[in-house]
Design a protein around this motif. Structure first.
Motif, mmCIF file in Angstrom:
data_model
loop_
_atom_site.group_PDB
_atom_site.id
_atom_site.type_symbol
_atom_site.label_atom_id
_atom_site.label_comp_id
_atom_site.label_asym_id
_atom_site.label_seq_id
_atom_site.Cartn_x
_atom_site.Cartn_y
_atom_site.Cartn_z
ATOM 1 N N MET A 1 0.904 -1.210 0.104
ATOM 2 C CA MET A 1 0.202 -0.135 -0.085
ATOM 3 C C MET A 1 0.895 1.308 -0.035
ATOM 4 O O MET A 1 1.928 1.376 0.698
ATOM 5 N N ALA A 2 0.542 2.228 -0.922
ATOM 6 C CA ALA A 2 1.505 3.198 -1.011
ATOM 7 C C ALA A 2 1.003 4.273 0.281
ATOM 8 O O ALA A 2 -0.121 4.450 0.900
ATOM 9 N N ALA A 3 2.017 5.286 0.594
ATOM 10 C CA ALA A 3 1.807 6.548 1.593
ATOM 11 C C ALA A 3 1.382 7.466 0.644
ATOM 12 O O ALA A 3 1.363 7.456 -0.476
ATOM 13 N N PRO A 4 0.593 8.668 1.396
ATOM 14 C CA PRO A 4 0.062 9.482 0.914
ATOM 15 C C PRO A 4 1.152 10.254 -0.095
ATOM 16 O O PRO A 4 2.344 10.732 0.579
ATOM 17 N N GLY A 5 0.906 10.549 -1.217
ATOM 18 C CA GLY A 5 1.945 11.222 -2.128
ATOM 19 C C GLY A 5 2.654 10.545 -2.714
ATOM 20 O O GLY A 5 3.743 10.711 -3.592
ATOM 21 N N GLU A 6 2.918 9.079 -2.329
ATOM 22 C CA GLU A 6 4.035 8.290 -2.882
ATOM 23 C C GLU A 6 3.572 7.585 -4.299
ATOM 24 O O GLU A 6 2.194 7.044 -4.653
ATOM 25 N N ASP A 7 4.790 7.466 -5.205
ATOM 26 C CA ASP A 7 4.671 6.629 -6.444
ATOM 27 C C ASP A 7 4.905 5.241 -6.062
ATOM 28 O O ASP A 7 6.050 5.249 -5.867
ATOM 29 N N TYR A 8 4.265 4.186 -5.982
ATOM 30 C CA TYR A 8 4.432 3.135 -5.448
ATOM 31 C C TYR A 8 4.193 1.972 -6.490
ATOM 32 O O TYR A 8 3.016 1.821 -6.675
ATOM 33 N N ARG A 9 5.049 1.025 -7.096
ATOM 34 C CA ARG A 9 4.629 0.238 -8.215
ATOM 35 C C ARG A 9 5.582 -1.044 -8.175
ATOM 36 O O ARG A 9 6.862 -0.617 -8.076
ATOM 37 N N PRO A 10 5.071 -1.864 -8.942
ATOM 38 C CA PRO A 10 6.218 -2.844 -9.224
ATOM 39 C C PRO A 10 7.226 -2.385 -10.429
ATOM 40 O O PRO A 10 6.948 -1.713 -11.211
ATOM 41 N N ALA A 11 8.670 -3.011 -9.977
ATOM 42 C CA ALA A 11 9.470 -2.425 -11.139
ATOM 43 C C ALA A 11 9.275 -3.102 -12.319
ATOM 44 O O ALA A 11 9.405 -2.768 -13.374
ATOM 45 N N TYR A 12 8.886 -4.302 -12.421
ATOM 46 C CA TYR A 12 8.739 -5.275 -13.686
ATOM 47 C C TYR A 12 7.397 -6.165 -13.511
ATOM 48 O O TYR A 12 7.520 -7.164 -13.246
ATOM 49 N N PRO A 13 6.241 -5.343 -13.689
ATOM 50 C CA PRO A 13 5.150 -6.436 -13.620
ATOM 51 C C PRO A 13 5.106 -7.222 -14.753
ATOM 52 O O PRO A 13 5.885 -7.234 -15.720
ATOM 53 N N PRO A 14 4.533 -8.514 -14.414
ATOM 54 C CA PRO A 14 3.568 -8.784 -13.299
ATOM 55 C C PRO A 14 4.319 -9.208 -11.899
ATOM 56 O O PRO A 14 3.810 -9.596 -11.045
ATOM 57 N N LYS A 15 5.592 -9.328 -12.119
ATOM 58 C CA LYS A 15 6.432 -9.470 -10.820
ATOM 59 C C LYS A 15 5.994 -8.467 -9.631
ATOM 60 O O LYS A 15 5.872 -7.404 -9.928
ATOM 61 N N THR A 16 5.963 -8.872 -8.483
ATOM 62 C CA THR A 16 5.705 -8.231 -7.439
ATOM 63 C C THR A 16 7.006 -7.701 -6.755
ATOM 64 O O THR A 16 6.807 -6.948 -5.616
ATOM 65 N N LYS A 17 7.991 -8.209 -7.062
ATOM 66 C CA LYS A 17 9.437 -8.088 -6.364
ATOM 67 C C LYS A 17 10.290 -7.867 -7.227
ATOM 68 O O LYS A 17 10.629 -8.223 -8.243
ATOM 69 N N PRO A 18 10.971 -6.247 -7.256
ATOM 70 C CA PRO A 18 10.634 -5.312 -6.254
ATOM 71 C C PRO A 18 9.781 -4.399 -6.560
ATOM 72 O O PRO A 18 9.542 -4.085 -7.591
ATOM 73 N N HIS A 19 9.471 -3.645 -5.692
ATOM 74 C CA HIS A 19 8.500 -2.449 -5.902
ATOM 75 C C HIS A 19 9.395 -1.411 -5.884
ATOM 76 O O HIS A 19 10.600 -1.148 -5.260
ATOM 77 N N LEU A 20 9.034 -0.355 -6.512
ATOM 78 C CA LEU A 20 9.758 1.041 -6.619
ATOM 79 C C LEU A 20 8.876 2.182 -5.960
ATOM 80 O O LEU A 20 7.734 2.332 -5.915
ATOM 81 N N SER A 21 9.667 2.876 -5.192
ATOM 82 C CA SER A 21 8.966 4.038 -4.364
ATOM 83 C C SER A 21 9.672 5.177 -4.709
ATOM 84 O O SER A 21 10.708 5.327 -4.591
ATOM 85 N N SER A 22 8.853 6.315 -5.038
ATOM 86 C CA SER A 22 9.389 7.641 -5.265
ATOM 87 C C SER A 22 8.280 8.664 -4.975
ATOM 88 O O SER A 22 7.282 8.438 -4.677
ATOM 89 N N GLY A 23 8.726 9.871 -4.975
ATOM 90 C CA GLY A 23 7.932 10.947 -4.962
ATOM 91 C C GLY A 23 7.824 11.433 -3.485
ATOM 92 O O GLY A 23 6.883 12.763 -3.417
ATOM 93 N N ILE A 24 8.163 10.819 -2.519
ATOM 94 C CA ILE A 24 8.001 11.285 -1.144
ATOM 95 C C ILE A 24 9.691 11.002 -0.536
ATOM 96 O O ILE A 24 10.172 10.126 -1.011
ATOM 97 N N PRO A 25 10.203 11.870 0.463
ATOM 98 C CA PRO A 25 11.479 11.857 1.123
ATOM 99 C C PRO A 25 11.549 10.095 1.517
ATOM 100 O O PRO A 25 10.521 9.543 1.988
ATOM 101 N N PHE A 26 12.880 9.572 1.245
ATOM 102 C CA PHE A 26 12.938 8.309 1.567
ATOM 103 C C PHE A 26 12.896 7.983 3.081
ATOM 104 O O PHE A 26 12.572 6.840 3.297
ATOM 105 N N PRO A 27 13.166 9.052 4.162
ATOM 106 C CA PRO A 27 12.746 8.360 5.556
ATOM 107 C C PRO A 27 11.248 8.156 5.694
ATOM 108 O O PRO A 27 11.211 7.092 6.393
ATOM 109 N N GLU A 28 10.678 8.856 5.090
ATOM 110 C CA GLU A 28 8.945 8.823 5.172
ATOM 111 C C GLU A 28 8.685 7.482 4.505
ATOM 112 O O GLU A 28 7.775 6.646 5.033
ATOM 113 N N ALA A 29 9.323 7.283 3.349
ATOM 114 C CA ALA A 29 8.784 6.186 2.564
ATOM 115 C C ALA A 29 9.364 4.736 3.296
ATOM 116 O O ALA A 29 8.737 3.811 3.443
#
Length: 416
Positions: A1-29
């Motif tokens: 589940m993404a945090a507010p304001g976060e872009d959170y998605r699979p790097a290589y769908p349909p694989k679920t690992k790894p997910h990419l997180s961007s758009g919010i500061p790294f400590p918050e993510a």
């Protein structure tokens, strides 16, 4: 589940690992996913020595307050086994339930081997050998401990199910592999990377270029339309944006594009396209003290030149794909012209070498402390690397490797 304001998605769908997180500061993510995705409460942080002294590490600790079971400051370059055994034993003592890495490639590879060892109850140097690809141990258990990588370089190891770590007894960089190996979440924060030393960021970016170029030039049967598409996209993202970053260090958008270029390159690599001589020789330069990325800066142009010189049309034709991409990018083409190259006569080695020189990266072995008297032993070690055999021209003899090394020795005594 993404945090507010976060872009959170699979790097290589349909694989679920790894997910990419961007758009919010790294400590918050990081704090969000430790708590909500992994339900973890005893985090073990592996942080680079340099970052451990900065505000960025302090911010991460504050975000994870009350959940940090242990901290390891630094893994030496090229991931020596001695360091890994120390960390494995510390994690077991502290009963950690997750790992967060904040730093570059040595930490990323380290976390892969560490979690693999923990899954198989291994905590000694002799035990680590059993996990290497050379040992061919059967029925190894899958990794279960969750890992978050927060990369501060572009080395790209966080996207692969492979790791390299140096056996400190013989200085050979051994390979480790398992389908479950690698990060669960990779947090991309361009602002964080502005604190990465210039040489590390740009040279590891060239490492990503190396993935794309050797992938596009591969003659192996695993090359497909999909891998060529990904390698091409990765090169288009990496080459021009590295040049833009070199001009404007604080600009964040080129850095994010470079991160995404690495995602594409590693996605293609993960589809089974083996690399060539630049990677294979680079693996063995590591134990001699040459940094991640610097190996590609020095070796890629030379390997391209060697392949072009000794190859037939089948070998040379893929290099034209690389040239077409580089000349097709306005930012890159401007640099190639500035460096005196002509689109009709310059080969791929010339073009890649011009980009590396424009970035101010090392181009000789002498510049990184490798001496002529070390070349013979280096060539012998290189022949043990699987990627020399998958070079566009298979490198199976010491004299072939020495010919390439002669191109870049840089001591003014080359016989070529």
């Amino acid at each position: 589940m993404a945090a507010p304001g976060e872009d959170y998605r699979p790097a290589y769908p349909p694989k679920t690992k790894p997910h990419l997180s961007s758009g919010i500061p790294f400590p918050e993510a990081c704090a969000h996913h430790i708590t909500n995705t992994f339900k973890a409460s005893r985090v073990y942080i592996i942080v680079s020595n340099s970052i451990s002294k900065t505000e960025n590490f302090t911010k991460l600790e504050k975000a994870l307050v009350g959940k940090v079971a242990g901290v390891r400051k630094g893994i030496k370059p090229h991931t020596p086994w001695d360091d890994l055994v120390e960390i494995i034993q510390d994690i077991k003592e502290k009963n950690a339930d997750s790992i967060v890495t904040l730093g570059g490639g040595s930490l990323t590879d380290g976390a892969k081997v560490i979690t693999f060892a923990l899954a198989n109850d291994i905590s000694t140097l002799d035990g680590l050998y059993k996990l290497t690809a050379d040992a061919k141990t059967q029925n190894l258990k899958p990794i279960t401990m969750p890992v978050i990588n927060i990369p501060t370089s572009l080395s790209g190891g966080e996207y692969s199910a492979f790791a390299g770590a140096t056996n400190t007894r013989n200085h050979h960089k051994a390979s480790f592999s398992h389908p479950t190996m690698g990060a669960d979440i990779i947090i991309l924060d361009p602002a964080l990377s502005t604190t990465t030393p210039r040489g590390i960021w740009l040279s590891t970016g060239i490492r990503g270029v190396d993935h794309c170029v050797e992938g596009l030039c591969s003659l192996q049967p695993t090359v497909t339309e999909e891998t060529e598409k990904r390698f091409s996209k990765g090169l288009k993202l990496l080459a021009p944006n590295l040049l833009l970053t070199a001009k404007d260090w604080e600009a964040e958008e080129p850095r994010l594009q470079e991160h995404l270029g690495v995602v594409e390159a590693m996605g293609a690599l993960g589809l089974g396209v083996p690399m060539g001589g630049s990677h294979g020789i680079g693996h063995q330069l590591g134990p001699l003290g040459v940094g991640h990325g610097e190996t590609s800066c020095i070796m890629l142009p030379a390997v391209l030149k060697y392949n072009y010189l000794h190859g037939d049309e089948k070998v040379r034709r893929p290099q034209q794909k690389v040239l077409d991409i580089l000349w097709g990018e306005e930012t890159v083409a401007g640099v190639l012209k500035k460096r005196g190259l002509n689109k009709q006569t310059a080969d791929a080695g010339d073009a890649v070498g011009a980009i590396i020189s424009e970035l101010g990266m090392p181009t000789t072995l002498k510049s990184v402390g490798v001496k002529r008297e070390q070349l013979d032993a280096l060539a012998v070690n290189c022949l043990k690397d699987r990627w020399l055999q998958t070079n566009a021209i298979p490198l199976t003899e010491k004299k072939q490797v020495l010919e390439i090394l002669e191109m870049v020795v840089g001591d003014g005594n080359s016989s070529l």
